[in-house]
Design an enzyme around this catalytic site. Structure first.
Site, short mmCIF file in Angstrom:
data_model
loop_
_atom_site.label_atom_id
_atom_site.label_comp_id
_atom_site.label_asym_id
_atom_site.label_seq_id
_atom_site.Cartn_x
_atom_site.Cartn_y
_atom_site.Cartn_z
N GLY A 25 29.91 38.41 86.77
CA GLY A 25 31.33 39.22 86.51
C GLY A 25 32.31 38.66 85.88
O GLY A 25 32.43 37.33 85.52
N PHE A 27 35.11 38.00 87.41
CA PHE A 27 35.99 37.45 88.34
C PHE A 27 34.85 36.56 89.18
O PHE A 27 35.43 35.85 90.08
CB PHE A 27 36.71 38.10 89.36
CG PHE A 27 37.55 39.08 88.52
CD1 PHE A 27 38.82 38.53 88.05
CD2 PHE A 27 37.46 40.45 88.48
CE1 PHE A 27 39.67 39.13 87.32
CE2 PHE A 27 38.19 41.27 87.80
CZ PHE A 27 39.43 40.72 87.18
N GLY A 28 33.67 36.53 88.97
CA GLY A 28 33.05 35.78 89.76
C GLY A 28 31.20 36.04 89.49
O GLY A 28 31.18 36.52 88.40
N GLU A 29 30.55 35.41 90.33
CA GLU A 29 28.97 35.70 90.24
C GLU A 29 28.48 35.90 91.64
O GLU A 29 28.77 35.40 92.60
CB GLU A 29 28.47 34.56 89.31
CG GLU A 29 28.73 33.13 89.81
CD GLU A 29 28.29 31.90 89.08
OE1 GLU A 29 28.13 32.22 87.83
OE2 GLU A 29 28.02 30.88 89.38
N ALA A 30 27.12 36.21 91.50
CA ALA A 30 26.30 36.42 92.86
C ALA A 30 25.24 35.08 92.57
O ALA A 30 24.52 35.15 91.53
CB ALA A 30 25.68 37.75 92.97
N ASP A 139 31.28 54.52 95.33
CA ASP A 139 30.60 54.04 94.07
C ASP A 139 29.08 53.64 94.19
O ASP A 139 28.55 52.70 94.07
CB ASP A 139 31.31 52.46 93.84
CG ASP A 139 30.86 51.99 92.46
OD1 ASP A 139 30.65 52.76 91.49
OD2 ASP A 139 30.66 50.90 92.05
#
Length: 857
Positions: A25, A27-30, A139
Site C-alpha cells: 500500500g 504507507f506499508g505492506e503485508a 469498510d
C-alpha cells in the site's frame, strides 16, 4: 536487614522467517512470516510511520486497539505489535486461502446455497460480535473478508472502524468503499451499525450473483444508483427465504434493515448449533495460536531473518545432491520424508507434496495419495488433504501417514498389514487420503512409519502401534499382526516424548533421556547386547539378544541422555544431549563410522572429524549414515553404491568395496544448516537452509499510542487536535472515475477540529520525582469504563472530548478524581525511589565489605 534483589528475566529472542510479500500500500505492506517456534504462519502489517499523516497514524492505533480486544473465531486475531524506528509492525493471524473477492472472481458458476449460508452465518456472527460492543466496521467489503483453506471466514482491516459511545449513537463522517456504501452515507446523513448491515447485503448479493450490487462508470452515478435505484433480482435457483433476506438487508431506510441477531434467527440457519460447532472445531489451531501469543512475555525480542530454504535429494542413481527446484520461497519446506520409492514434503502452508523416485523402479500402489497409481516424477500437491493443515508426514515402504495440526491422522497407500489403519477387507490399496478413525477423539502428537508397521505418540503421552508384528516390533508381547492401533504398555515410570520406527524394530525416547526398544536385534541394531565381566584372563563375551517382544530399556545407553535416534536396515545411530554420536549394529560397509569394517558387537562412539563437533541430526539408510553438525556441515559414510553417500570418495586402505568409506566425509560444497533429513533404503532427502541476513527489532512497549504519536512528525500536531473521524484506509488514493474497489472514499463532514482536552495542572515538576514522560502519559491517559449488564458501551483509546458535566457519567471519574489518582501514583513512584536509594546504599556497603575482605583476608 537483608534487602532482596529482584532479577529480571533476560529478553527471549523469537525468530521470524520471511516468506513473501502479500500486498503493498501507500504507507506499508503485508508480509508473510514463519514463526520458527511452532512453524506457524503469521502476517505482519508493516506501516512506515515516517510517511504517514496524522489520520493514518490514528487508523493504525485504532486497529491495534480494536484487534487486541476482539476475540472471535470469524475475526482476524491480533497477536502482537512492535516498533522499529519509524516502522510499526502489527502481527496478525494468517488466512491462507486469500479473500472472498478472489473467491468470487475465480468462481465460474453460482455458489450452491449451502455454501452461501455457511459464509453468511460466519459474516453475521462476526458483525453481531462487534456490534454488541458498539463498534461499526465501516469498510465491510469482499477484499476485507479473508478465507482459510478449511473454509473459515475471517473479518479483518479495522483501520477505519469507529467505536460508538452508545449503540443508539450516530456517526457523521463519510468513510468506506463506494460500492458498499449505504444510502445514508451517500447522502451525508448520520449513520450507525445499520450501515454495516447494508454492506453485508452487498457482499451477500455478490455471492449470489457474482457481480456487484450497483455498478457505474463514475462516483456520481454510483451514488445516485445506491440512493434511488433497486438491485437486480437474483437467480431463481435460490430459495425464497434467501431472496427475501437480500431484500431486507438492502432496504434504503436504515430502520427497516434487520439487526444481526434477527438475521441469525432466520429460517436459513435452522441448524445454527451445528454451524457454531463446525466453526469452533475449524478454529482450534488459530485459538491455540492466540493463547500462545497472549502468554508470550513482553520481553520477547523478534528476530527477522531472510534465508534461502531448499530441498535436495540423492541416491537411487543420483550420485550427487540434486536440488528440487519446485520448492521455492512460496512453497518453502518445513519437513521432509522418504520411503523406499517415494518422497513427501510438508510446506510452510501446511500442504503435502509427494512424488516418486525416478530411479526406483518400484510400482506405485497409492503411496503418493493422488487418487491413482501413476508415478509422478515431480512434486504434486495431495489434493485430498487440501484445506487440512498438516504438521508432519511419515513414509513407510509403500504407504504414507500424515498428522494434522489438531492431531488427526490420514493415511494412503498399501494396507496389506493394516498400516493405513482402516481395517479394510475388500481393497488393500488406498489411493487417496482417508482418516484413521480410531484417533478421532485421541489427538496425535507424532507418527513414525517403519517398513510395514507404525507407531504413534498421543498428546497425552500414550503410545500406539499397529501393522506387521514379526519379531515383536509392535512391543505388544507377541508377533501377531494388528490392523488397528493397539495401546502399548510402557515399563517403569517412563514418559515418552519421541517415537521412531525402523525396518523391523521400534525405538521410544523417554523424557529422562532413556532409550527403549522392541523388535529384531539382529547384528545388535537395537543396542541390547552388552559384554560380560569376569576374571582377568577369561575372554570377554557378549551376551546376544536376538529380539524383544516388549519394550525394554537399552541398558548400554543408560548413562547417556538420548535426544534423537535413527534406525536403518542393519544398524542404528543416536545422539545424546551433548551432541555425541553413537552407532551400533552391522559394520560390513563401514556404516558405523569407526574407520574400519570389523564386526562390532557393542555400542560405539563415532570419532574422527566428529569428535570436536556437535551432531544435531542423523539418519540411517541401507548400509550408510548421514549426519549434520552444528557448524552447518553435512557428513556421510558407509556403502556408496547407487549414490547413497551423495558423493564419490577416494578411500585409502583395505575395504570390502571400492565405493565404501568408513569415516565421516563432508558432502556439501557450501555451508548449510540442515534442520531436517531423512534416509530410507538408498534414498536421502534434506532441507538445506542458509541465512542471508537478519535483523533484531525492538521489543513491544506498553503504550503503542506513545510510540505512534511521539515521532518527530507527529509531535508537530497534538493528538487531541486530530479530528475524531479523520479515518483513511492504508494505501488510499483519490478516487478515479472508475471507482476502484480497492480505494476507500473519505470525506470529513466538518473542517473544524476538536479542541484539546482540558487537563489538570501537574504542579511544580521540581517537587515531584515523576519522570516527564510518565507525567505526560498520566495527563493524556484515557479512562475506560467497564460496561454494565444494562449497557454494551465500550470505550477503547481516545474518544471525542466530553464536557466536565458528562465526565462523571461516561468515565465514572471527574477531574478531581484524576488529580487524586495522579497524586497516588506520584506517591508510589516516590516510595519506589526511596527503596531504590536504600538498595543502592546497601550495595555500596557490600562492595566496601568485599573490598576490605580482599585487602585483609
Amino acid at each position: 536487614m537483608a534487602t532482596e534483589v529482584t532479577e529480571f528475566a533476560e529478553p527471549q529472542e523469537t525468530s521470524y522467517i520471511l516468506i513473501r510479500v502479500l500486498g503493498k500500500g501507500a504507507f506499508g505492506e503485508a508480509v508473510l512470516y514463519r514463526k520458527t517456534e511452532d512453524n506457524s504462519l503469521v502476517v505482519w502489517k508493516e506501516i512506515n510511520l515516517a510517511n504517514c499523516g496524522d489520520k493514518e497514524r490514528r487508523d493504525s492505533q485504532n486497529e491495534i486497539d480494536i484487534l487486541s480486544f476482539l476475540d472471535h473465531a470469524n475475526i482476524v486475531s491480533y497477536y502482537n505489535h512492535f516498533i522499529d524506528g519509524d516502522t510499526l509492525f502489527i502481527e496478525m493471524e494468517y488466512a491462507n486461502d486469500g479473500t472472498l473477492y478472489e473467491k468470487i472472481y475465480n468462481q465460474t458458476s453460482l455458489f450452491p446455497e449451502k455454501t452461501v449460508i455457511w459464509y453468511l452465518f460466519q459474516m453475521t456472527s462476526a458483525l453481531a460480535y462487534i456490534h454488541e460492543y458498539g463498534i461499526i466496521h465501516r469498510d465491510i467489503k469482499t477484499l476485507n473478508i479473508f478465507l482459510t483453506k478449511s473454509g473459515l471466514l475471517k473479518l479483518g482491516d479495522f483501520g477505519i472502524s469507529k467505536i460508538m459511545q452508545s449503540q443508539s449513537g450516530m456517526a457523521e463522517t463519510l468513510v468506506g468503499t463506494p460500492y458498499y456504501m449505504s444510502p445514508e452515507l451517500m447522502q451525508g446523513h448520520k449513520y450507525n451499525q445499520k450501515s454495516d448491515i447494508w454492506a453485508l447485503g452487498c457482499v451477500l448479493y455478490e455471492m449470489l450473483t457474482l457481480r456487484r450490487t450497483f455498478e457505474a462508470s463514475n462516483a456520481l452515478k454510483l451514488a445516485r444508483d445506491i440512493v434511488l435505484n433497486q438491485q437486480s433480482d437474483i437467480n431463481s435457483m435460490y430459495s425464497q427465504e434467501m431472496q427475501k433476506l437480500v431484500t431486507q438487508l438492502l432496504q434504503k431506510e436504515p430502520a427497516n434493515r434487520p439487526v444481526c441477531e434477527e438475521i441469525l434467527k432466520n429460517s436459513l440457519f435452522t441448524k445454527q448449533g451445528d454451524l457454531e460447532k463446525k466453526v469452533w472445531e475449524l478454529n482450534s489451531v488459530a485459538r491455540r495460536a492466540r493463547l500462545t501469543a497472549c502468554s508470550v512475555s513482553e520481553t520477547t525480542v523478534p528476530v527477522v531473518k531472510a534465508q534461502m530454504c531448499e530441498v535436495y535429494v540423492w541416491g537411487g542413481g543420483k550420485i550427487t545432491p540434486q536440488k528440487v527446484e519446485f520448492f521455492t520461497k512460496e512453497k518453502s519446506p518445513i519437513q521432509v520424508e522418504c520411503g523406499e520409492s517415494h518422497f513427501a514434503v510438508v510446506t510452510v502452508e501446511k500442504e503435502v507434496f509427494t512424488w516418486a523416485n525416478s530411479q526406483g523402479g518400484s510400482s506405485m500402489v497409492g503411496q503418493l495419495g493422488h487418487g491413482d497409481t501413476a508415478g509422478y516424477k515431480i512434486p504434486k500437491l495431495v489434493e485430498g488433504l487440501s484445506g487440512i493443515p498438516v504438521k508432519q508426514v511419515s513414509c513407510g515402504t509403500d504407504f504414507t501417514i500424515c498428522v494434522t495440526d489438531d492431531g488427526k491422522l490420514y493415511g494412503f497407500g498399501s494396507d496389506y498389514y493394516g498400516c493405513v489403519g482402516c481395517d479394510t477387507s475388500e481393497e488393500d490399496d488406498i489411493l487417496s487420503p482417508i482418516p484413521i478413525n480410531y484417533f478421532t477423539s485421541i489427538p496425535i502428537e507424532e507418527i513414525s512409519c517403519g517398513d510395514s508397521h507404525c507407531v504413534a505418540l498421543t498428546k497425552a503421552g500414550d503410545v500406539y502401534t499397529w501393522g506387521c508384528g514379526e519379531f515383536g516390533r509392535l512391543g505388544l508381547g507377541s508377533e501377531d499382526d494388528h490392523t488397528t492401533p493397539q495401546k502399548v504398555a510402557i515399563p517403569g515410570k517412563h514418559f515418552i516424548k519421541h517415537v521412531c520406527a525402523g525396518s523391523d524394530g521400534t525405538f521410544l525416547i523417554a523424557t529422562n533421556g532413556r532409550l527403549l526398544a522392541s523388535g529384531s536385534n539382529e547384528n545388535n541394531k537395537l543396542g541390547f547386547n552388552s559384554p560380560t565381566s569376569g576374571l582377568r584372563k577369561r575372554k570377554k563375551k557378549v551376551f546376544d539378544i536376538p529380539c524383544k517382544y516388549m519394550f525394554s530399556t537399552v541398558k548400554p545407553l543408560s548413562r547417556q541422555h538420548i535426544i534423537s535416534v535413527s534406525p536403518g536396515t542393519s544398524h542404528s545411530a543416536c545422539i545424546d544431549i551433548y551432541g555425541c554420536l553413537y552407532t551400533f549394529g552391522c559394520n560390513k560397509y563401514g556404516q558405523l563410522g569407526l574407520g574400519d569394517y570389523k564386526k562390532r558387537s557393542t555400542l560405539n562412539r563415532v570419532g574422527g572429524v566428529l569428535v570436536s563437533k556437535k551432531v544435531e541430526k542423523v539418519s540411517c539408510g541401507d548400509g550408510f549414515t548421514v549426519a549434520a553438525t552444528d557448524d552447518s556441515q553435512l557428513y556421510s559414510w558407509g556403502n556408496g553404491e547407487n549414490g547413497k553417500l551423495g558423493a564419490i570418495f577416494k578411500e585409502q586402505g583395505k575395504k570390502t568395496s571400492t565405493k565404501c568409506t568408513s569415516l565421516p566425509r563432508p558432502i556439501f560444497g557450501s555451508l548449510h544448516v540442515v534442520p531436517y533429513l531423512s534416509s530410507h533404503h538408498w534414498n536421502t532427502i534434506i532441507i538445506a537452509e542458509k541465512v542471508l541476513n537478519q535483523k533484531t527489532l525492538k521489543p513491544r512497549v506498553s503504550s503503542p499510542k506513545y510510540n505512534l504519536l511521539n515521532s518527530p512528525k507527529a509531535a508537530r500536531v497534538p493528538f487531541e487536535t486530530v479530528p475524531e473521524d479523520s479515518a483513511f484506509v492504508e494505501g488510499s488514493q483519490p478516487i478515479s472515475p472508475a471507482c476502484s474497489e480497492d480505494l476507500p472514499f473519505t470525506s470529513d463532514s466538518s473542517n473544524a477540529t476538536s479542541p484539546p482536552n482540558s487537563r489538570p495542572s501537574s504542579g511544580n515538576k521540581d517537587e515531584s520525582s515523576i519522570p516527564p514522560w510518565l507525567e505526560a502519559e498520566l495527563q493524556d491517559a484515557a479512562f475506560i469504563r467497564i460496561p454494565s449488564k444494562e449497557s454494551n458501551l465500550l470505550e477503547i483509546g481516545n474518544l471525542s472530548p466530553v464536557s466536565e458535566k458528562d465526565e462523571k457519567e461516561i468515565y465514572g471519574r471527574t477531574t478531581a478524581d484524576k488529580d487524586i489518582l495522579i497524586a497516588q501514583l506520584r506517591a508510589k513512584v516516590d516510595k519506589l525511589t526511596e527503596e531504590n536509594k536504600l538498595l543502592q546504599e546497601t550495595t555500596e556497603k557490600q562492595e566496601e565489605l568485599i573490598k576490605s575482605l580482599r585487602l585483609h583476608p
